[in-house]
Design an enzyme around this catalytic site. Structure first.
Site: not given
Ligand SMILES: Cc1cc2nc3c(=O)[nH]c(=O)nc-3n(C[C@H](O)[C@H](O)[C@H](O)COP(=O)(O)OP(=O)(O)OC[C@H]3O[C@@H](n4cnc5c(N)ncnc54)[C@H](O)[C@@H]3O)c2cc1C
Length: 255
Positions: A132, A135-136
């Site tokens: 993701c 997300c990261d």
């Protein structure tokens, strides 16, 4: 407690199922292994959900989950490990921590990202592997990263990372990972999250639960909704549509 309907998965299909079930006066429980919203939570912009010209996946998920909570529907956070049929209108749903009994079940477990091959996992060594970018991605500001994949999800991840990383390599499944890449973002498609249900319903060769537009599976009393069903178009509106259809089918079975 004996539920009328247990819904497995709080993606758009499961959340819609729950709204229809509760409004029909049924005693309903949702069981979700991660967070409400499912796959769409990580999408930056959704532009084909009627009523919202543009909305983030996280905001859309939050809005629908709030609607569910306002109706007094309980969400249990745990992973479902199996569903067993004891007799007509009597099922046991087992999770890591609990067992629940219910008269019917709606499986709405969607899909999960396809994992990196063994060869590339080895090649990645100690480098971070992420599924993701939203997300990261921020962890790799001004650093080189690599995206594995060539489909729409890969395109989405690349355009997101291009605003953050110093360089974004794109490679295909099983290509060697560039030496200087600090993180590997995997975007090689999704697989249905149906392993736990192969004993109770028929799956096709790819693992999708076999059912037509009526959302009725091979096991009476077990229904399916959303991306984990055999179908042509896997989108938010078709997941929501399945949620309504599966619940109506469950209500007919119960009554
Ligand atoms: C990056 C991305 C962008 C997208 N953009 C769009 C878009 O703009 N428009 C559009 O229409 N569609 C879009 N899609 C597709 C859309 O997200 C899906 O079609 C839709 O979310 C499917 O919903 P679902 O409820 O069937 O499954 P999911 O969203 O996969 O939800 C399933 C839920 O079940 C839970 N679960 C799984 N297994 C278990 C278990 N054993 N026990 C308990 N819970 C379990 C999961 O944690 C998850 O929350 C996008 C998808 C991705 C990945």
């Amino acid at each position: 407690m004996d539920y009328d309907i247990i819904i497995i998965g709080a993606g758009i299909a499961g959340l819609t199922s729950a709204i229809y079930a509760k409004r029909a006066g049924k005693n309903v429980l949702i069981i979700e292994s991660k967070i409400p919203g499912g796959q769409i939570v990580n999408a930056i912009g959704v532009e084909n959900w009627p009523g919202e010209a543009t909305i983030s996946g996280a905001d859309l998920s939050e809005k629908i989950h709030q609607q569910v909570a306002k109706l007094g529907i309980k969400t249990e956070y745990d992973e479902v490990l199996s569903v067993e049929k004891n007799s007509e209108k009597n099922f046991t749903v087992k999770t890591h921590d609990n067992e629940f009994t219910t008269k019917s079940v709606i499986i709405a477990v969607g899909a999960e990202p396809r994992k990196l091959s063994e060869k590339q996992t080895k090649d990645a060594g100690k480098r971070a592997i992420s599924y993701c970018a939203t997300c990261d991605g921020a962890l790799y500001q001004d650093q080189p990263v690599v995206v594995v994949g060539s489909g729409n999800t890969a395109k989405h991840e690349i355009s997101y990372l291009e605003n953050i990383a110093s360089k974004v390599y794109q490679i295909h499944h099983d290509d060697p990972i560039p030496e200087d890449a600090k993180a590997v973002f995997v975007a090689i498609g999704h697989v249905p999250a149906t392993k736990a249900f192969k004993e109770i319903v028929d799956l096709d060769e790819k693992g999708y639960i076999i059912a037509g537009e009526d959302c009725i599976t091979s096991c009476p009393g077990v229904f399916v909704a959303g991306d984990c069903r055999t179908k042509g178009v896997r989108q938010l509106v078709t997941a929501a549509a399945d949620g309504a259809v599966a619940t109506e089918a469950a209500i007919k079975y119960l009554d």
